[in-house]
Design a protein around this motif. Structure first.
Motif, PDB file in Angstrom:
ATOM      1  N   ASP A   1      -9.687  -3.303   6.469  1.00 17.66           N
ATOM      2  CA  ASP A   1      -8.509  -2.469   6.668  1.00 17.66           C
ATOM      3  C   ASP A   1      -7.321  -3.415   6.780  1.00 17.66           C
ATOM      4  O   ASP A   1      -7.263  -4.231   7.713  1.00 17.66           O
ATOM      5  CB  ASP A   1      -8.665  -1.636   7.941  1.00 17.66           C
ATOM      6  N   ILE A   2      -6.385  -3.350   5.855  1.00 19.73           N
ATOM      7  CA  ILE A   2      -5.269  -4.300   5.841  1.00 19.73           C
ATOM      8  C   ILE A   2      -4.283  -4.038   6.980  1.00 19.73           C
ATOM      9  O   ILE A   2      -3.450  -4.884   7.280  1.00 19.73           O
ATOM     10  CB  ILE A   2      -4.545  -4.325   4.480  1.00 19.73           C
ATOM     11  N   ARG A   3      -4.382  -2.889   7.635  1.00 23.93           N
ATOM     12  CA  ARG A   3      -3.514  -2.603   8.778  1.00 23.93           C
ATOM     13  C   ARG A   3      -3.990  -3.318  10.032  1.00 23.93           C
ATOM     14  O   ARG A   3      -3.188  -3.705  10.873  1.00 23.93           O
ATOM     15  CB  ARG A   3      -3.461  -1.096   9.052  1.00 23.93           C
TER      16      ARG A   3
ATOM     17  N   GLY B   1      -5.820   2.609  -1.057  1.00 20.55           N
ATOM     18  CA  GLY B   1      -5.210   3.049   0.195  1.00 20.55           C
ATOM     19  C   GLY B   1      -4.883   1.828   1.040  1.00 20.55           C
ATOM     20  O   GLY B   1      -4.164   0.937   0.594  1.00 20.55           O
ATOM     21  N   CYS B   2      -5.449   1.771   2.229  1.00 24.59           N
ATOM     22  CA  CYS B   2      -5.242   0.620   3.119  1.00 24.59           C
ATOM     23  C   CYS B   2      -6.493  -0.238   3.250  1.00 24.59           C
ATOM     24  O   CYS B   2      -6.641  -0.997   4.205  1.00 24.59           O
ATOM     25  CB  CYS B   2      -4.779   1.097   4.489  1.00 24.59           C
TER      26      CYS B   2
ATOM     27  N   TYR C   1       1.699  -4.959   4.202  1.00 26.68           N
ATOM     28  CA  TYR C   1       0.782  -5.535   5.176  1.00 26.68           C
ATOM     29  C   TYR C   1       0.422  -6.946   4.740  1.00 26.68           C
ATOM     30  O   TYR C   1       0.388  -7.246   3.538  1.00 26.68           O
ATOM     31  CB  TYR C   1      -0.505  -4.707   5.270  1.00 26.68           C
TER      32      TYR C   1
ATOM     33  N   LEU D   1      -7.476  -2.950  -4.076  1.00 27.60           N
ATOM     34  CA  LEU D   1      -6.809  -2.222  -3.004  1.00 27.60           C
ATOM     35  C   LEU D   1      -6.903  -0.729  -3.274  1.00 27.60           C
ATOM     36  O   LEU D   1      -6.545  -0.251  -4.348  1.00 27.60           O
ATOM     37  CB  LEU D   1      -5.335  -2.639  -2.925  1.00 27.60           C
TER      38      LEU D   1
ATOM     39  N   THR E   1      -4.148 -10.573  11.036  1.00 25.80           N
ATOM     40  CA  THR E   1      -3.034  -9.836  10.451  1.00 25.80           C
ATOM     41  C   THR E   1      -1.743 -10.586  10.762  1.00 25.80           C
ATOM     42  O   THR E   1      -1.692 -11.398  11.692  1.00 25.80           O
ATOM     43  CB  THR E   1      -2.946  -8.408  11.016  1.00 25.80           C
TER      44      THR E   1
ATOM     45  N   ALA F   1       0.864  -1.180   0.000  1.00 22.25           N
ATOM     46  CA  ALA F   1       0.000   0.000   0.000  1.00 22.25           C
ATOM     47  C   ALA F   1       0.903   1.233   0.000  1.00 22.25           C
ATOM     48  O   ALA F   1       1.328   1.701   1.049  1.00 22.25           O
ATOM     49  CB  ALA F   1      -0.911  -0.007   1.218  1.00 22.25           C
TER      50      ALA F   1
END
Length: 106
Positions: free
Chosen positions: A67-69, A54-55, A34, A52, A84, A29
């Motif tokens: 949210d990949i974070r 942003g995140c 991530y 994808l 995650t 990202a």
């Protein structure tokens, strides 16, 4: 740690799937890396094949977004987070250390 790919093989906005059990999706990202479980918690669809922005990654099946974070879903129909995983870049290679908690930030 699991080696994923060379840094230059995962350009910004791209994703790659690691065939582990369960499969893991690794995302770039805008230069931040991530990793999350690759399977949407709403239905069995590969998040690495999603979109994808942003995140956020949108599931290609029913448009659930995560949210990949953090792994947290950001809209319905998904209600449960994905796990995650820690990502480490060393010597030009992207690695994943599996095992973070479900819905936890790395």
């Amino acid at each position: 740690m699991i080696p994923v790919c060379r840094l230059e093989d995962l350009p910004a906005g791209a994703a790659v799937r690691i065939d582990t059990t369960p499969p893991i999706a690794v995302f770039n990202a805008a230069g931040a890396f991530y990793a999350i479980d690759d399977t949407c918690t709403h239905q069995d669809a590969s998040l690495s094949e999603g979109w994808l922005e942003g995140c956020l990654v949108e599931c290609p099946l029913h448009a659930a977004a995560f949210d990949i974070r953090t792994g947290e879903p950001t809209c319905l129909p998904a209600r449960r987070p994905v796990r995650t995983h820690e990502v480490v870049v060393a010597d030009g290679v992207v690695h994943v250390r599996p095992g973070a908690r479900e819905g936890s930030a790395v």
